[in-house]
Design a protein around this motif. Structure first.
Motif, mmCIF file in Angstrom:
data_model
loop_
_atom_site.group_PDB
_atom_site.id
_atom_site.type_symbol
_atom_site.label_atom_id
_atom_site.label_comp_id
_atom_site.label_asym_id
_atom_site.label_seq_id
_atom_site.Cartn_x
_atom_site.Cartn_y
_atom_site.Cartn_z
ATOM 1 N N ASN A 104 72.523 33.126 17.414
ATOM 2 C CA ASN A 104 71.656 32.076 16.871
ATOM 3 C C ASN A 104 70.724 32.531 15.755
ATOM 4 O O ASN A 104 70.384 31.726 14.881
ATOM 5 C CB ASN A 104 70.813 31.465 17.996
ATOM 6 N N PHE A 105 70.313 33.792 15.772
ATOM 7 C CA PHE A 105 69.399 34.249 14.720
ATOM 8 C C PHE A 105 70.110 35.059 13.643
ATOM 9 O O PHE A 105 69.966 34.785 12.458
ATOM 10 C CB PHE A 105 68.246 35.066 15.295
ATOM 11 N N GLU A 106 70.883 36.058 14.033
ATOM 12 C CA GLU A 106 71.535 36.900 13.026
ATOM 13 C C GLU A 106 72.496 36.097 12.155
ATOM 14 O O GLU A 106 72.581 36.323 10.947
ATOM 15 C CB GLU A 106 72.267 38.070 13.681
ATOM 16 N N THR A 107 73.224 35.173 12.757
ATOM 17 C CA THR A 107 74.156 34.358 11.967
ATOM 18 C C THR A 107 73.413 33.512 10.939
ATOM 19 O O THR A 107 73.946 33.238 9.858
ATOM 20 C CB THR A 107 74.988 33.436 12.866
ATOM 21 N N ALA A 108 72.189 33.102 11.291
ATOM 22 C CA ALA A 108 71.373 32.337 10.338
ATOM 23 C C ALA A 108 70.774 33.257 9.283
ATOM 24 O O ALA A 108 70.834 32.966 8.083
ATOM 25 C CB ALA A 108 70.269 31.586 11.080
ATOM 26 N N TYR A 109 70.209 34.363 9.716
ATOM 27 C CA TYR A 109 69.539 35.266 8.777
ATOM 28 C C TYR A 109 70.527 35.885 7.787
ATOM 29 O O TYR A 109 70.207 36.041 6.598
ATOM 30 C CB TYR A 109 68.811 36.383 9.536
ATOM 31 N N ASN A 110 71.709 36.230 8.268
ATOM 32 C CA ASN A 110 72.692 36.888 7.399
ATOM 33 C C ASN A 110 73.099 36.031 6.210
ATOM 34 O O ASN A 110 73.475 36.559 5.164
ATOM 35 C CB ASN A 110 73.937 37.272 8.210
ATOM 36 N N ILE A 111 73.032 34.716 6.372
ATOM 37 C CA ILE A 111 73.317 33.808 5.263
ATOM 38 C C ILE A 111 72.028 33.421 4.535
ATOM 39 O O ILE A 111 71.969 33.430 3.298
ATOM 40 C CB ILE A 111 74.023 32.530 5.755
ATOM 41 N N ALA A 112 70.988 33.102 5.285
ATOM 42 C CA ALA A 112 69.745 32.617 4.677
ATOM 43 C C ALA A 112 69.102 33.655 3.765
ATOM 44 O O ALA A 112 68.566 33.306 2.702
ATOM 45 C CB ALA A 112 68.754 32.204 5.763
ATOM 46 N N GLN A 113 69.156 34.906 4.146
ATOM 47 C CA GLN A 113 68.487 35.951 3.345
ATOM 48 C C GLN A 113 69.083 36.081 1.943
ATOM 49 O O GLN A 113 68.362 35.978 0.941
ATOM 50 C CB GLN A 113 68.523 37.289 4.097
ATOM 51 N N PRO A 114 70.414 36.279 1.795
ATOM 52 C CA PRO A 114 70.959 36.362 0.433
ATOM 53 C C PRO A 114 70.898 35.039 -0.322
ATOM 54 O O PRO A 114 70.732 35.032 -1.543
ATOM 55 C CB PRO A 114 72.409 36.813 0.649
ATOM 56 N N VAL A 115 70.997 33.901 0.385
ATOM 57 C CA VAL A 115 70.844 32.601 -0.279
ATOM 58 C C VAL A 115 69.423 32.473 -0.828
ATOM 59 O O VAL A 115 69.221 32.021 -1.969
ATOM 60 C CB VAL A 115 71.142 31.445 0.698
ATOM 61 N N PHE A 116 68.450 32.855 -0.033
ATOM 62 C CA PHE A 116 67.046 32.791 -0.451
ATOM 63 C C PHE A 116 66.814 33.637 -1.702
ATOM 64 O O PHE A 116 66.147 33.204 -2.653
ATOM 65 C CB PHE A 116 66.155 33.277 0.691
ATOM 66 N N VAL A 117 67.380 34.833 -1.727
ATOM 67 C CA VAL A 117 67.239 35.718 -2.895
ATOM 68 C C VAL A 117 67.815 35.048 -4.138
ATOM 69 O O VAL A 117 67.199 35.043 -5.214
ATOM 70 C CB VAL A 117 67.933 37.072 -2.631
ATOM 71 N N GLN A 118 68.996 34.457 -4.022
ATOM 72 C CA GLN A 118 69.635 33.801 -5.164
ATOM 73 C C GLN A 118 68.836 32.583 -5.616
ATOM 74 O O GLN A 118 68.669 32.343 -6.821
ATOM 75 C CB GLN A 118 71.066 33.391 -4.803
ATOM 76 N N MET A 119 68.349 31.803 -4.670
ATOM 77 C CA MET A 119 67.583 30.602 -5.032
ATOM 78 C C MET A 119 66.273 30.961 -5.709
ATOM 79 O O MET A 119 65.835 30.265 -6.640
ATOM 80 C CB MET A 119 67.331 29.746 -3.788
ATOM 81 N N MET A 120 65.640 32.026 -5.264
ATOM 82 C CA MET A 120 64.401 32.466 -5.917
ATOM 83 C C MET A 120 64.685 32.890 -7.355
ATOM 84 O O MET A 120 63.881 32.648 -8.261
ATOM 85 C CB MET A 120 63.768 33.606 -5.127
ATOM 86 N N GLN A 121 65.840 33.500 -7.581
ATOM 87 C CA GLN A 121 66.208 33.919 -8.932
ATOM 88 C C GLN A 121 66.499 32.712 -9.818
ATOM 89 O O GLN A 121 66.120 32.690 -10.995
ATOM 90 C CB GLN A 121 67.420 34.847 -8.876
ATOM 91 N N GLN A 122 67.161 31.698 -9.270
ATOM 92 C CA GLN A 122 67.505 30.518 -10.076
ATOM 93 C C GLN A 122 66.352 29.529 -10.160
ATOM 94 O O GLN A 122 66.359 28.615 -10.984
ATOM 95 C CB GLN A 122 68.767 29.848 -9.510
ATOM 96 N N GLY A 123 65.361 29.678 -9.266
ATOM 97 C CA GLY A 123 64.141 28.877 -9.361
ATOM 98 C C GLY A 123 64.133 27.578 -8.591
ATOM 99 O O GLY A 123 63.188 26.790 -8.708
ATOM 100 N N ASN A 124 65.145 27.333 -7.762
ATOM 101 C CA ASN A 124 65.169 26.104 -6.968
ATOM 102 C C ASN A 124 66.210 26.220 -5.872
ATOM 103 O O ASN A 124 67.108 27.059 -5.921
ATOM 104 C CB ASN A 124 65.470 24.880 -7.842
ATOM 105 N N GLY A 125 66.086 25.340 -4.887
ATOM 106 C CA GLY A 125 67.074 25.298 -3.816
ATOM 107 C C GLY A 125 66.483 24.812 -2.509
ATOM 108 O O GLY A 125 65.267 24.819 -2.318
#
Length: 229
Positions: A104-125
């Motif tokens: 329940n947590f690792e499966t969420a974090y493993n996707i959310a963490q790199p998505v968050f990094v990319q969204m911060m770079q693109q400025g939205n999400g």
């Protein structure tokens, strides 16, 4: 065309979310267990199924980075993978807590963490994690200790991500469903009032609304989808 990542896209909730976003003109990149799992479920021109082990950090990171590289942006991520387990404190072993943490947590974090990094770079999400009543309030965790503890971390993760994203147009929300109306739940709880449950399609519609221009000013960290239960 905007791009949405949906994990667990062939599950009850993930499937409903994928159909909703496809209907609204999104390109959906969905994680599947086997690459041909969704070949007949979704239109091939707007859905890409990718076999990803979301419990594996490197596999999940590579999936997110390849999606970003291929389409240039990730506008939405809806992370639906998870699982349930019963057990009181007296019955619950550390290994069972670890199993629920991973599911329940690792499966969420493993996707959310790199998505968050990319969204911060693109400025939205927009990122949507799936919480639960036992995760948001310990009184609902009675008899499901490992599950409740694992799900509680989802809320802390969203708080941390939103704190880091202050001043940026990147928002993480936790969707908290009550009992979802599925065939499995109806079989498991045949005496329940099905009309009080929330439908997966209703949750999907709510998630999509928070991705529209009408909801652009909203910063809801917790979205409760309880219907009448």
């Amino acid at each position: 065309m905007k791009t949405a990542i949906i994990t667990g896209s062939t599950g009850n909730l993930g499937k409903a979310v994928a159909h909703k976003f496809i209907k609204e003109g999104y390109r959906v990149v969905g994680t599947v267990t086997h690459k041909d799992d969704a070949t007949t479920e979704f239109p091939t021109d707007s859905f890409e199924g990718v076999a990803v082990d979301v419990e594996n950090e490197e596999d999940a990171k590579n999936f997110v980075e390849k999606t970003f590289s291929k389409y240039g942006a990730i506008d939405v991520a809806v992370i639906t993978v998870g699982g349930f387990a019963k057990g009181t404190v007296a019955e619950t072993k550390t290994t069972e807590i670890i199993n629920q943490y991973r599911l329940n947590f690792e499966t969420a974090y493993n996707i959310a963490q790199p998505v968050f990094v990319q969204m911060m770079q693109q400025g939205n999400g927009r990122i949507f994690l799936i919480g639960s009543r036992p995760g948001i309030d310990a009184k609902y965790s009675k008899g499901m200790v490992a599950y409740g503890l694992a799900k509680s971390l989802i809320f802390r993760l969203a708080e941390l991500m939103n704190d880091e994203a202050k001043g940026h147009n990147v928002v993480t929300s936790v969707v908290v469903p009550s009992t979802i109306d599925t065939e499995v739940n109806r079989t498991f709880m045949p005496e329940a009032d099905f009309n009080s449950w929330v439908k997966a399609e209703e949750i999907a519609g709510t998630i999509y609304f928070y991705c529209t221009d009408a909801a652009a000013a909203l910063r809801e960290p917790v979205i409760k989808a309880y219907n009448n239960s």
